[in-house]
Enzyme design. Structure first.
Site, mmCIF file in Angstrom:
data_model
loop_
_atom_site.group_PDB
_atom_site.id
_atom_site.type_symbol
_atom_site.label_atom_id
_atom_site.label_comp_id
_atom_site.label_asym_id
_atom_site.label_seq_id
_atom_site.Cartn_x
_atom_site.Cartn_y
_atom_site.Cartn_z
ATOM 1 N N HIS A 18 -11.585 49.500 -15.731
ATOM 2 C CA HIS A 18 -10.941 48.225 -16.079
ATOM 3 C C HIS A 18 -11.311 47.811 -17.499
ATOM 4 C CE1 HIS A 18 -11.208 47.511 -11.505
ATOM 5 N NE2 HIS A 18 -9.950 47.793 -11.794
ATOM 6 N N LYS A 42 -7.914 38.888 2.991
ATOM 7 C CA LYS A 42 -8.716 40.100 2.771
ATOM 8 C C LYS A 42 -10.155 39.734 2.469
ATOM 9 C CE LYS A 42 -5.652 43.640 0.938
ATOM 10 N NZ LYS A 42 -5.380 44.463 -0.251
ATOM 11 N N ARG A 91 -4.032 55.971 -13.491
ATOM 12 C CA ARG A 91 -5.051 57.028 -13.472
ATOM 13 C C ARG A 91 -4.460 58.389 -13.145
ATOM 14 N NH1 ARG A 91 -8.702 54.298 -9.058
ATOM 15 N NH2 ARG A 91 -6.580 54.005 -8.345
#
Length: 158
Positions: A18, A42, A91
């Site tokens: 990040h 969550k 990625r």
């Protein structure tokens, strides 16, 4: 006119990957707002407040990077922040396919906001927040996955 981009995600926790993407984004934009998505249903490793505190600590003194917590659609958050772009990290090909679909949806809903996909640099492309959480769950050090100077224990709930 200041060019502002948002970099949305859960950042649970914020990793060297990040950090590398923010470094890249600052070469293109004057300001990056790290949008920490808050999904109350969550339960993560860190509370959303702890994630914000970690990012605030990391970028203390850097007016070009700001962390904000948000709920709802990312495009709505981007519009409210006055952003011209949404930064997304890629990625691998799996990330690309997912992000391409999200870009198409956001383009339909928010045609004035462009999605900029940045490739995560090779030395940190294998790092994911989920991997960090798993390594930590087994009691191992995660220092090599986190930005230098960040001690994850400082942000864990007591």
């Amino acid at each position: 006119m200041q060019r502002t981009a948002i970099f949305p995600g859960s950042f649970d926790p914020f990793t060297r990957g990040h950090e590398a993407l923010i470094h890249q984004a600052l070469r293109l934009f004057d300001k990056v707002i790290v949008g920490i998505g808050n999904n109350p249903s969550k339960e993560g490793l860190l509370t959303v407040e702890a994630r914000k505190r970690l990012i605030d600590d990391l970028y203390a003194g850097n007016a070009q990077v700001e962390a904000r917590i948000y709920e709802g659609l990312t495009g709505d958050f981007a519009e409210a922040a006055g952003a011209c772009a949404i930064i997304r990290g890629v990625r691998n090909t799996t990330d690309f396919e997912y992000e391409r679909t999200m870009e198409a949806t956001n383009h339909r809903l928010y045609p004035g906001i462009v999605t900029v996909m940045l490739f995560t640099p090779s030395p940190v492309a294998d790092i994911s927040s989920s991997t960090v959480r798993e390594v930590l769950a087994f009691g191992r050090s995660v220092d090599e996955f986190l930005p230098r100077g960040i001690d994850i224990r400082k942000y864990l709930s007591k």
